[in-house]
Design a protein around this motif. Structure first.
Motif, PDB file in Angstrom:
ATOM      1  N   ILE A  64       0.830  -1.115  -0.105  1.00 47.53           N
ATOM      2  CA  ILE A  64       0.173   0.053  -0.026  1.00 47.53           C
ATOM      3  C   ILE A  64       0.959   1.397   0.044  1.00 47.53           C
ATOM      4  CG2 ILE A  64      -1.646   1.241   1.402  1.00 47.53           C
ATOM      5  CD1 ILE A  64      -2.947  -1.282   2.343  1.00 47.53           C
ATOM      6  N   GLY A  65       0.777   2.078  -0.863  1.00 45.28           N
ATOM      7  CA  GLY A  65       1.353   3.299  -1.087  1.00 45.28           C
ATOM      8  C   GLY A  65       0.411   4.649  -1.271  1.00 45.28           C
ATOM      9  N   ILE A  66       0.555   5.562  -0.211  1.00 45.65           N
ATOM     10  CA  ILE A  66      -0.417   6.594  -0.443  1.00 45.65           C
ATOM     11  C   ILE A  66       0.044   8.040  -0.615  1.00 45.65           C
ATOM     12  CG2 ILE A  66      -2.240   7.832   0.713  1.00 45.65           C
ATOM     13  CD1 ILE A  66      -2.789   5.240   2.330  1.00 45.65           C
ATOM     14  N   ASP A  67      -0.037   8.467  -1.864  1.00 47.97           N
ATOM     15  CA  ASP A  67       0.533   9.917  -2.050  1.00 47.97           C
ATOM     16  C   ASP A  67      -0.659  10.956  -1.923  1.00 47.97           C
ATOM     17  OD1 ASP A  67       3.020   9.452  -2.945  1.00 47.97           O
ATOM     18  OD2 ASP A  67       2.643   8.994  -4.993  1.00 47.97           O
ATOM     19  N   ASN A 104      -2.888  18.749   2.816  1.00 49.44           N
ATOM     20  CA  ASN A 104      -1.396  19.112   3.276  1.00 49.44           C
ATOM     21  C   ASN A 104      -0.578  18.096   3.464  1.00 49.44           C
ATOM     22  OD1 ASN A 104      -3.873  19.097   5.362  1.00 49.44           O
ATOM     23  ND2 ASN A 104      -2.085  18.877   6.775  1.00 49.44           N
ATOM     24  N   LEU A 105      -1.225  16.701   3.267  1.00 48.20           N
ATOM     25  CA  LEU A 105      -0.660  15.505   3.758  1.00 48.20           C
ATOM     26  C   LEU A 105       0.122  14.851   2.440  1.00 48.20           C
ATOM     27  CD1 LEU A 105      -3.093  13.827   6.182  1.00 48.20           C
ATOM     28  CD2 LEU A 105      -0.942  15.089   6.693  1.00 48.20           C
ATOM     29  N   HIS A 106      -0.146  15.563   1.487  1.00 48.67           N
ATOM     30  CA  HIS A 106       0.331  14.931   0.106  1.00 48.67           C
ATOM     31  C   HIS A 106       1.928  14.619   0.059  1.00 48.67           C
ATOM     32  CE1 HIS A 106       0.685  14.332  -4.278  1.00 48.67           C
ATOM     33  NE2 HIS A 106       1.968  15.145  -4.351  1.00 48.67           N
ATOM     34  N   LEU A 107       2.192  13.302  -0.396  1.00 45.81           N
ATOM     35  CA  LEU A 107       3.539  12.861  -0.660  1.00 45.81           C
ATOM     36  C   LEU A 107       3.786  12.721  -2.116  1.00 45.81           C
ATOM     37  CD1 LEU A 107       3.313  10.173   2.362  1.00 45.81           C
ATOM     38  CD2 LEU A 107       4.821  12.442   2.220  1.00 45.81           C
ATOM     39  N   ASP A 108       4.963  12.504  -2.220  1.00 49.61           N
ATOM     40  CA  ASP A 108       5.353  12.286  -3.988  1.00 49.61           C
ATOM     41  C   ASP A 108       5.765  10.781  -4.319  1.00 49.61           C
ATOM     42  OD1 ASP A 108       5.147  15.109  -4.337  1.00 49.61           O
ATOM     43  OD2 ASP A 108       7.073  15.406  -3.338  1.00 49.61           O
ATOM     44  N   TYR A 109       6.120  10.044  -3.312  1.00 49.42           N
ATOM     45  CA  TYR A 109       6.875   8.666  -3.899  1.00 49.42           C
ATOM     46  C   TYR A 109       6.336   7.621  -2.941  1.00 49.42           C
ATOM     47  CZ  TYR A 109       9.866  12.326  -5.809  1.00 49.42           C
ATOM     48  OH  TYR A 109      10.461  13.444  -6.590  1.00 49.42           O
ATOM     49  N   LEU A 133      -0.864  -7.780  -4.707  1.00 45.45           N
ATOM     50  CA  LEU A 133      -2.172  -6.953  -4.428  1.00 45.45           C
ATOM     51  C   LEU A 133      -0.991  -5.642  -4.129  1.00 45.45           C
ATOM     52  CD1 LEU A 133      -4.809  -5.652  -4.468  1.00 45.45           C
ATOM     53  CD2 LEU A 133      -5.035  -5.993  -2.018  1.00 45.45           C
ATOM     54  N   VAL A 134      -1.362  -4.562  -5.188  1.00 42.90           N
ATOM     55  CA  VAL A 134      -0.685  -3.413  -5.032  1.00 42.90           C
ATOM     56  C   VAL A 134      -1.793  -2.356  -4.913  1.00 42.90           C
ATOM     57  CG1 VAL A 134       0.977  -1.691  -5.924  1.00 42.90           C
ATOM     58  CG2 VAL A 134       1.529  -4.058  -5.903  1.00 42.90           C
ATOM     59  N   VAL A 135      -1.781  -1.506  -4.045  1.00 46.46           N
ATOM     60  CA  VAL A 135      -2.966  -0.454  -3.817  1.00 46.46           C
ATOM     61  C   VAL A 135      -2.191   0.811  -3.712  1.00 46.46           C
ATOM     62  CG1 VAL A 135      -4.916   0.199  -2.342  1.00 46.46           C
ATOM     63  CG2 VAL A 135      -4.580  -2.300  -2.789  1.00 46.46           C
ATOM     64  N   THR A 136      -2.483   1.665  -4.298  1.00 45.31           N
ATOM     65  CA  THR A 136      -1.850   3.106  -4.373  1.00 45.31           C
ATOM     66  C   THR A 136      -3.040   4.218  -4.425  1.00 45.31           C
ATOM     67  OG1 THR A 136      -1.511   3.351  -7.015  1.00 45.31           O
ATOM     68  CG2 THR A 136       0.441   2.440  -5.529  1.00 45.31           C
ATOM     69  N   ALA A 137      -2.683   4.895  -3.775  1.00 51.01           N
ATOM     70  CA  ALA A 137      -3.643   6.398  -4.025  1.00 51.01           C
ATOM     71  C   ALA A 137      -2.810   7.532  -4.378  1.00 51.01           C
ATOM     72  CB  ALA A 137      -4.138   6.930  -2.402  1.00 51.01           C
ATOM     73  N   GLU A 138      -3.209   7.602  -5.894  1.00 52.70           N
ATOM     74  CA  GLU A 138      -2.727   8.835  -6.395  1.00 52.70           C
ATOM     75  C   GLU A 138      -3.658   9.937  -6.962  1.00 52.70           C
ATOM     76  OE1 GLU A 138       0.662   6.971  -9.222  1.00 52.70           O
ATOM     77  OE2 GLU A 138      -0.767   5.199  -8.556  1.00 52.70           O
ATOM     78  N   SER A 139      -2.930  10.939  -7.550  1.00 53.82           N
ATOM     79  CA  SER A 139      -4.060  12.104  -8.004  1.00 53.82           C
ATOM     80  C   SER A 139      -4.899  11.681  -9.026  1.00 53.82           C
ATOM     81  CB  SER A 139      -3.119  13.496  -8.074  1.00 53.82           C
ATOM     82  OG  SER A 139      -2.259  13.285  -8.987  1.00 53.82           O
ATOM     83  N   ASP A 140      -4.198  10.705  -9.973  1.00 53.96           N
ATOM     84  CA  ASP A 140      -4.958  10.503 -11.035  1.00 53.96           C
ATOM     85  C   ASP A 140      -5.526   9.108 -11.287  1.00 53.96           C
ATOM     86  OD1 ASP A 140      -2.517   9.116 -11.032  1.00 53.96           O
ATOM     87  OD2 ASP A 140      -1.924   9.294 -12.958  1.00 53.96           O
ATOM     88  N   GLY A 156       3.598   5.952   3.512  1.00 53.51           N
ATOM     89  CA  GLY A 156       2.882   6.797   3.457  1.00 53.51           C
ATOM     90  C   GLY A 156       2.856   7.350   4.813  1.00 53.51           C
ATOM     91  N   HIS A 157       2.042   8.224   5.408  1.00 54.09           N
ATOM     92  CA  HIS A 157       2.001   8.812   6.800  1.00 54.09           C
ATOM     93  C   HIS A 157       1.943   7.937   7.908  1.00 54.09           C
ATOM     94  CE1 HIS A 157       3.039  12.969   5.338  1.00 54.09           C
ATOM     95  NE2 HIS A 157       2.002  13.159   4.580  1.00 54.09           N
ATOM     96  N   GLY A 158       2.688   8.151   9.044  1.00 55.78           N
ATOM     97  CA  GLY A 158       2.469   7.443  10.245  1.00 55.78           C
ATOM     98  C   GLY A 158       2.366   8.489  11.313  1.00 55.78           C
TER      99      GLY A 158
END
Length: 241
Positions: A2-5, A11-16, A39-46, A100-102
């Protein structure tokens, strides 16, 4: 993985973080000799995938053999195809990665911040009930009967996931993920100490822990084979981590 951009709180936006999840998912899937359920789950702007707190908890519930039909529908509504998820068997290896953020509260309880976590930029702390807490994660992990479980958390304050300040390795019967990891032999690798922050690099375009594990010329991609400590042509989890 899981990766969350992209967070609802801009204000929590990440890049990588999404790139971290993709790299680890792809790298692990290339290891020969296993039947892979990836299973790869990503939250991206697009994209439309939303790894919310409920979705992340449901993924673990499904690995424990619970709520499969309900879970598939719920994950689909969050833009996640959960069809590769199945009940874990005693000869399975489960590898969970989160980028992601912790956040850790003053009592050193650790939380993963999902895409719908509420953390207003005017506040010093997020709303804990909107996050993924380690107490819930510990409950699901107790129900997962696997040969091996590995958790890799590339997030700030992640050391608090197991180090609450009072945990001492041993058969103490204490609550929490640290005790469960000791009891079940779960391997947990975190990017930071409980009081520290994790970093991502614009030069590497990855989080630093993820790059060390699987980036170009490092970890699983190390050209000189140094990860293969036994020089037997196989990379075990112990060697890699």
């Amino acid at each position: 993985s899981i990766g969350i951009d992209a967070y609802d709180e801009k204000n929590l936006h990440l890049d990588y973080a999404a790139a971290d999840a993709k790299l680890l998912g792809q790298s692990l899937a290339k290891i020969p000799g296993y039947e892979m359920h990836n299973l790869v789950v990503t939250a991206e702007s697009d994209n439309t995938s939303r790894p919310t707190a409920d979705a992340i908890n449901m993924i673990f519930a499904m690995l424990a053999g619970l709520y499969r039909e309900k879970g598939l529908k719920m994950l689909a509504a969050a833009g996640i195809d959960g069809s590769t998820l199945d009940m874990v068997r005693p000869d399975d290896i489960v590898i969970f990665t989160f980028s992601g953020h912790g956040w850790a509260d003053p009592q050193r309880n650790f939380f993963m911040v999902p895409t719908d976590g509420v953390w207003d930029k005017t506040q010093d702390a997020p709303l804990a009930h909107t996050l993924v807490n380690m107490e819930e994660m510990t409950m699901w992990l107790r129900l997962i009967n696997a040969a091996e479980i590995v958790m890799i958390i590339d997030a700030c304050h992640a050391g608090a996931s197991v180090d609450t300040g009072s945990f001492k390795p041993g058969p103490m019967g204490a609550p929490g993920l640290g005790q469960l990891a000791y009891d079940k032999g779960i391997k947990i690798l975190v990017a930071t100490q409980a009081e520290d922050v994790a970093l991502e690099s614009s030069k590497l375009k990855q989080g630093l822990l993820t790059f060390a594990l699987a980036g170009k010329g490092e970890g699983l991609a190390k050209a000189d084979g140094m990860v293969d400590g036994q020089t037997d042509g196989k990379i075990t989890l112990d060697e890699w981590i």
